[in-house]
Design a protein around this motif. Structure first.
Motif, PDB file in Angstrom:
ATOM      1  N   ASP A   1       0.833  -1.195   0.000  1.00  0.00           N
ATOM      2  CA  ASP A   1       0.000   0.000   0.000  1.00  0.00           C
ATOM      3  C   ASP A   1       0.877   1.258   0.000  1.00  0.00           C
ATOM      4  N   ASP A   2       1.928   1.240   0.799  1.00  0.00           N
ATOM      5  CA  ASP A   2       2.850   2.379   0.856  1.00  0.00           C
ATOM      6  C   ASP A   2       3.609   2.523  -0.466  1.00  0.00           C
ATOM      7  N   TYR A   3       4.023   1.396  -1.052  1.00  0.00           N
ATOM      8  CA  TYR A   3       4.722   1.407  -2.341  1.00  0.00           C
ATOM      9  C   TYR A   3       3.845   2.037  -3.414  1.00  0.00           C
ATOM     10  N   LEU A   4       2.573   1.594  -3.453  1.00  0.00           N
ATOM     11  CA  LEU A   4       1.659   2.080  -4.491  1.00  0.00           C
ATOM     12  C   LEU A   4       1.332   3.557  -4.304  1.00  0.00           C
ATOM     13  N   ASP A   5       1.363   4.015  -3.082  1.00  0.00           N
ATOM     14  CA  ASP A   5       1.093   5.441  -2.827  1.00  0.00           C
ATOM     15  C   ASP A   5       2.121   6.305  -3.555  1.00  0.00           C
ATOM     16  N   THR A   6       3.321   5.762  -3.763  1.00  0.00           N
ATOM     17  CA  THR A   6       4.373   6.511  -4.462  1.00  0.00           C
ATOM     18  C   THR A   6       4.552   6.044  -5.908  1.00  0.00           C
ATOM     19  N   PHE A   7       4.561   4.728  -6.122  1.00  0.00           N
ATOM     20  CA  PHE A   7       4.892   4.215  -7.456  1.00  0.00           C
ATOM     21  C   PHE A   7       3.707   3.595  -8.189  1.00  0.00           C
ATOM     22  N   GLY A   8       2.508   3.752  -7.631  1.00  0.00           N
ATOM     23  CA  GLY A   8       1.342   3.092  -8.221  1.00  0.00           C
ATOM     24  C   GLY A   8       0.778   3.837  -9.418  1.00  0.00           C
ATOM     25  N   ASN A   9      -0.263   3.217  -9.972  1.00  0.00           N
ATOM     26  CA  ASN A   9      -0.988   3.814 -11.085  1.00  0.00           C
ATOM     27  C   ASN A   9      -2.284   4.387 -10.505  1.00  0.00           C
ATOM     28  N   GLN A  10      -2.487   5.684 -10.707  1.00  0.00           N
ATOM     29  CA  GLN A  10      -3.616   6.353 -10.064  1.00  0.00           C
ATOM     30  C   GLN A  10      -4.953   5.654 -10.332  1.00  0.00           C
ATOM     31  N   ASP A  11      -5.144   5.162 -11.558  1.00  0.00           N
ATOM     32  CA  ASP A  11      -6.422   4.554 -11.924  1.00  0.00           C
ATOM     33  C   ASP A  11      -6.704   3.281 -11.137  1.00  0.00           C
ATOM     34  N   THR A  12      -5.668   2.440 -10.975  1.00  0.00           N
ATOM     35  CA  THR A  12      -5.914   1.181 -10.272  1.00  0.00           C
ATOM     36  C   THR A  12      -5.750   1.326  -8.760  1.00  0.00           C
ATOM     37  N   PHE A  13      -4.945   2.298  -8.298  1.00  0.00           N
ATOM     38  CA  PHE A  13      -4.715   2.452  -6.861  1.00  0.00           C
ATOM     39  C   PHE A  13      -5.927   3.080  -6.173  1.00  0.00           C
ATOM     40  N   GLY A  14      -6.628   3.965  -6.896  1.00  0.00           N
ATOM     41  CA  GLY A  14      -7.873   4.501  -6.349  1.00  0.00           C
ATOM     42  C   GLY A  14      -7.733   5.802  -5.588  1.00  0.00           C
ATOM     43  N   LYS A  15      -6.512   6.159  -5.166  1.00  0.00           N
ATOM     44  CA  LYS A  15      -6.366   7.501  -4.592  1.00  0.00           C
ATOM     45  C   LYS A  15      -5.168   8.200  -5.218  1.00  0.00           C
ATOM     46  N   LYS A  16      -5.045   9.499  -4.933  1.00  0.00           N
ATOM     47  CA  LYS A  16      -4.024  10.298  -5.573  1.00  0.00           C
ATOM     48  C   LYS A  16      -2.629   9.786  -5.210  1.00  0.00           C
ATOM     49  N   ILE A  17      -1.776   9.657  -6.212  1.00  0.00           N
ATOM     50  CA  ILE A  17      -0.408   9.183  -5.996  1.00  0.00           C
ATOM     51  C   ILE A  17       0.429  10.302  -5.365  1.00  0.00           C
ATOM     52  N   GLY A  18       1.303   9.929  -4.429  1.00  0.00           N
ATOM     53  CA  GLY A  18       2.239  10.911  -3.879  1.00  0.00           C
ATOM     54  C   GLY A  18       1.803  11.528  -2.550  1.00  0.00           C
ATOM     55  N   GLY A  19       0.667  11.103  -2.045  1.00  0.00           N
ATOM     56  CA  GLY A  19       0.155  11.673  -0.782  1.00  0.00           C
ATOM     57  C   GLY A  19       1.145  11.523   0.364  1.00  0.00           C
ATOM     58  N   ASP A  20       1.769  10.350   0.463  1.00  0.00           N
ATOM     59  CA  ASP A  20       2.736  10.107   1.537  1.00  0.00           C
ATOM     60  C   ASP A  20       3.947  11.033   1.413  1.00  0.00           C
ATOM     61  N   ILE A  21       4.403  11.261   0.158  1.00  0.00           N
ATOM     62  CA  ILE A  21       5.563  12.140  -0.046  1.00  0.00           C
ATOM     63  C   ILE A  21       5.218  13.564   0.376  1.00  0.00           C
ATOM     64  N   ILE A  22       4.043  14.036  -0.054  1.00  0.00           N
ATOM     65  CA  ILE A  22       3.627  15.396   0.300  1.00  0.00           C
ATOM     66  C   ILE A  22       3.540  15.552   1.824  1.00  0.00           C
TER      67      ILE A  22
END
Lengths: 324, 324
Positions: free
Chosen positions: B209-230
């Motif tokens: 889940d943490d990996y996808l938050d940064t390296f995931g695909n927005q369409d399949t992950f379901g939430k905005k990518i990069g939230g953890d980094i921000i």
């Protein structure tokens, strides 16, 4: 047999032995802090007295008794957030000393700790003990909910009020006694009688507390007289007065509780006068006595250890003595 | 045997049968509201799959399974207050729809309700079930506490992070499986193996889940990518990068997380570049695989129903499929 005072000492000594302050500290330190504030430890004491009443040594059932104290203190911790209370037993409340999030989460952990202690009993007793405890714990939440709702509701009846205090205050006293009885193998019938003793003493005590808030002596009551009147708190006194009052008395009373008044002392004096004219002070005393007599009658019907019964009777009478 | 999907349908059907909305409504309506929001019901499903693994019909242990779902939703309810979250599953959170006091008190009642459901099992199972549940519940509180603390702590290690997610996420999955095993009379050894399966799958899933938050695909992950980094969230990626980075990389990374940056997209891109340069994306995938392999190994050692094992293995592999 340990008397009430010795039982209280046992509770405090055993509570002191327990180290609640493990990692993460911010979760567990508020639990230690809350429990170290003292208090009369009435709930575990009642549990242990009930156990003795049916022939069980208090040391044998000390953990469930402590669980009741932990649960009670958990309710205070969360209630203090909801009431935005700043001080409890002369110390800052947890949500003031730490913060609201800490108070919510530590409270949650404290409730689970309470369950752990409650469940630290013989396996054969566990089903009854846990069923009783969950029922009582849910009742306490319901009581707190009604109490909060009553602040804004306009249709609260005297019966609603009695139901509220039976849940918010009396049910945990009753449940503590019944738990002691169950742990000491009392019959269902006797466990119910000691529960009724606790329920009625709890109701009498809460009515007395409300009575003293208006008609008490500031020195012996310990807090400022008239707080309930200033806050328009829907107590037995106010609700009975609203029910009995007619014409001018009713108009006056409604004016006092609906219009903002700056002169607090005048408000207290005038509302008291209406209460006295309507004799709701006497009604309150009569109701208290009714519950008290009912409690003593239930105790009398129990075939338990007579010295413990005497001790519980003294305890009840001391609780009710502040009024005279 | 019911497969995962059928088990999920059973959970939803049984949950629907229960009327939580009793008096006082303001206390119980938020419980019904929270449980009606849906969700994958993973915890009760795992409990019921584990029961089937050891030969028990899921219907026989449905109440403790529902108790796990009620408990999980209680933690979401209180977490949402602490995180000041406004929306959960596309609906307003309880403390926004009602208010904070309602959310605190309803949450408390919900936790007690969870205990009531958990304890609705055979008397002979109760001691083990309740001991496990209280331990797991306390662990979840500890996980939430660590998670909150990590936001401000500067000394969080990768090991601290793994411990936090093991408590906040994985322990309840592991505990749900173990509860099903206990209810189905599994041996201590097999109950521990299924617990380890759950713990490792939980860790792998959270890392993913943490990996996808940064390296995931927005369409399949379901939430905005990069939230953890921000949010400068101390995830496995950031903590590993901080540990591995040297000289300029280290200075750059620390600058990105300590200085306020308005250009969010730039920050996401630059931090991602550092992660990739340091190969922490690969480290994260390796760690996930390690936990996943460990989980499958534990499952393989269990002498349970082979069709259920296959179903659990598929479930685990589906959980981990989003990454490729």
């Amino acid at each position: 047999m340990l008397n009430i005072k010795e039982t209280q000492q046992l509770v405090n000594a055993e509570l002191k032995k327990i180290n609640f302050t493990t990692e993460p500290l911010a979760l567990y330190a508020p639990i230690e802090y809350t429990l170290a504030q003292g208090g009369k430890r009435i709930r575990p004491v009642l549990c242990l007295m009930a156990a003795q009443l049916f022939g069980h040594a208090p040391q044998k059932v000390i953990y469930p008794a402590l669980g009741l104290e932990i649960f009670h203190n958990f309710t205070l911790l969360h209630d203090d957030i909801m009431d935005n209370a700043e001080v409890r037993r002369n110390n800052p409340t947890v949500h003031k000393k730490w913060d609201t999030n800490t108070a919510i989460l530590s409270g949650d952990a404290m409730m689970i700790k309470a369950h752990q202690f409650i469940c630290n009993c013989e396996d054969s007793k566990l089903p009854k003990v846990i069923t009783l405890f969950n029922e009582v714990a849910l009742g306490v939440c319901e009581g707190q909910q009604y109490d909060m709702e009553f602040e804004t509701r306009k249709d609260v009846s005297v019966e609603d009020y009695i139901k509220m205090i039976s849940l918010k205050t009396a049910i945990l006293l009753a449940g503590s006694l019944k738990m002691g009885a169950i742990l000491a193998n009392a019959s269902e019938e006797e466990a119910d009688l000691i529960y009724q003793f606790g329920m009625n003493i709890g109701l009498a005590f809460q009515l007395q507390d409300d009575y003293l808030d208006t008609f008490g002596n500031q020195d012996t009551f310990g807090k400022k007289i008239g707080g309930d009147i200033i806050a328009n708190k829907k107590t037995f006194l106010l609700l009975t007065a609203l029910k009995k009052a007619e014409k001018e008395d009713k108009r006056n009373l409604i004016n006092w509780i609906t219009v903002e008044h700056d002169n607090h002392n005048l408000k207290i004096e005038e509302v008291k006068k209406i209460y006295q004219k309507l004799a709701v002070d006497t009604d309150s005393k009569n109701k208290m006595n009714e519950y008290y007599e009912k409690a003593i009658q239930c105790l009398g019907e129990i075939k338990g250890n007579e010295s413990v019964k005497k001790e519980l009777k003294n305890f009840a009478s001391q609780l009710m003595q502040r009024i005279n």
